[in-house]
Design a protein around this motif. Sequence first.
Motif, PDB file in Angstrom:
ATOM      1  N   MET A   1       0.815  -1.192   0.000  1.00 52.61           N
ATOM      2  CA  MET A   1       0.000   0.000   0.000  1.00 52.61           C
ATOM      3  C   MET A   1       0.860   1.258   0.000  1.00 52.61           C
ATOM      4  O   MET A   1       0.664   2.112  -0.818  1.00 52.61           O
ATOM      5  N   ALA A   2       1.792   1.333   0.932  1.00 56.83           N
ATOM      6  CA  ALA A   2       2.643   2.527   0.992  1.00 56.83           C
ATOM      7  C   ALA A   2       4.053   2.177   1.457  1.00 56.83           C
ATOM      8  O   ALA A   2       4.755   3.023   1.989  1.00 56.83           O
ATOM      9  N   CYS A   3       4.441   0.919   1.251  1.00 60.43           N
ATOM     10  CA  CYS A   3       5.755   0.487   1.724  1.00 60.43           C
ATOM     11  C   CYS A   3       6.893   1.239   1.042  1.00 60.43           C
ATOM     12  O   CYS A   3       7.976   1.372   1.608  1.00 60.43           O
ATOM     13  N   PHE A   4       6.651   1.787  -0.134  1.00 56.50           N
ATOM     14  CA  PHE A   4       7.694   2.515  -0.862  1.00 56.50           C
ATOM     15  C   PHE A   4       8.054   3.838  -0.187  1.00 56.50           C
ATOM     16  O   PHE A   4       9.111   4.415  -0.479  1.00 56.50           O
TER      17      PHE A   4
ATOM     18  N   GLU B   1       4.461   0.451  -9.295  1.00 53.86           N
ATOM     19  CA  GLU B   1       3.671  -0.763  -9.099  1.00 53.86           C
ATOM     20  C   GLU B   1       2.402  -0.452  -8.299  1.00 53.86           C
ATOM     21  O   GLU B   1       1.321  -0.965  -8.605  1.00 53.86           O
ATOM     22  N   HIS B   2       2.520   0.412  -7.297  1.00 49.80           N
ATOM     23  CA  HIS B   2       1.356   0.773  -6.495  1.00 49.80           C
ATOM     24  C   HIS B   2       0.365   1.611  -7.309  1.00 49.80           C
ATOM     25  O   HIS B   2      -0.851   1.469  -7.134  1.00 49.80           O
ATOM     26  N   VAL B   3       0.861   2.477  -8.168  1.00 50.55           N
ATOM     27  CA  VAL B   3      -0.024   3.240  -9.056  1.00 50.55           C
ATOM     28  C   VAL B   3      -0.722   2.280 -10.021  1.00 50.55           C
ATOM     29  O   VAL B   3      -1.925   2.375 -10.272  1.00 50.55           O
ATOM     30  N   TRP B   4       0.025   1.335 -10.560  1.00 52.69           N
ATOM     31  CA  TRP B   4      -0.504   0.362 -11.522  1.00 52.69           C
ATOM     32  C   TRP B   4      -1.663  -0.431 -10.919  1.00 52.69           C
ATOM     33  O   TRP B   4      -2.643  -0.713 -11.602  1.00 52.69           O
ATOM     34  N   HIS B   5      -1.560  -0.768  -9.642  1.00 55.23           N
ATOM     35  CA  HIS B   5      -2.602  -1.551  -8.992  1.00 55.23           C
ATOM     36  C   HIS B   5      -3.682  -0.688  -8.333  1.00 55.23           C
ATOM     37  O   HIS B   5      -4.559  -1.202  -7.642  1.00 55.23           O
ATOM     38  N   GLY B   6      -3.623   0.617  -8.540  1.00 54.67           N
ATOM     39  CA  GLY B   6      -4.669   1.503  -8.053  1.00 54.67           C
ATOM     40  C   GLY B   6      -4.592   1.837  -6.575  1.00 54.67           C
ATOM     41  O   GLY B   6      -5.555   2.345  -6.008  1.00 54.67           O
ATOM     42  N   GLU B   7      -3.448   1.563  -5.947  1.00 52.68           N
ATOM     43  CA  GLU B   7      -3.306   1.862  -4.528  1.00 52.68           C
ATOM     44  C   GLU B   7      -2.905   3.311  -4.284  1.00 52.68           C
ATOM     45  O   GLU B   7      -3.061   3.825  -3.184  1.00 52.68           O
ATOM     46  N   VAL B   8      -2.389   3.963  -5.309  1.00 55.13           N
ATOM     47  CA  VAL B   8      -2.032   5.377  -5.249  1.00 55.13           C
ATOM     48  C   VAL B   8      -2.855   6.085  -6.323  1.00 55.13           C
ATOM     49  O   VAL B   8      -2.902   5.638  -7.463  1.00 55.13           O
TER      50      VAL B   8
END
Length: 130
Positions: free
Chosen positions: A1-4, A60-67
């Motif tokens: 979710m926000a590990c980055f 990757e998080h943007v790609w999966h719609g988490e951002v």
Amino acid sequence: MACFIVPATEAVVTTVIQKVVKKKEGSKDSKGSENKLRFSEKLKWLNGMLWGGSGLLAFEHVWHGEVTPFFPFLTAANDHADTAEMLHEMATSGSAMAVLVTAVWAGAVIVTNKIAASQKTDKKKAGATV
């Protein structure tokens, strides 16, 4: 979710440290060997690894719609339960990734220092036998 966010935060801090160290190294006279790398160059390696990994994870998080491109930017921040899960992920996965990347960098620095030291002793030995 926000590990980055954790490695990205470390990247921000180490980038600032690199700039300060580089400025201090630039003001000193470089009397070191031509094979010896400055610490600021070694910090550049860490920054590259942290920024690159954080960038790929963010993508990757943007790609999966988490951002998302609108507030609150992280979809997990919409719900309190999801926010708690996100903070837990940052504390576990994000911290583990940041520590692992830093440990790999430290290993690379140690190996580089040992190689430079062995080259220095090889040059001394070669100079003594000639």
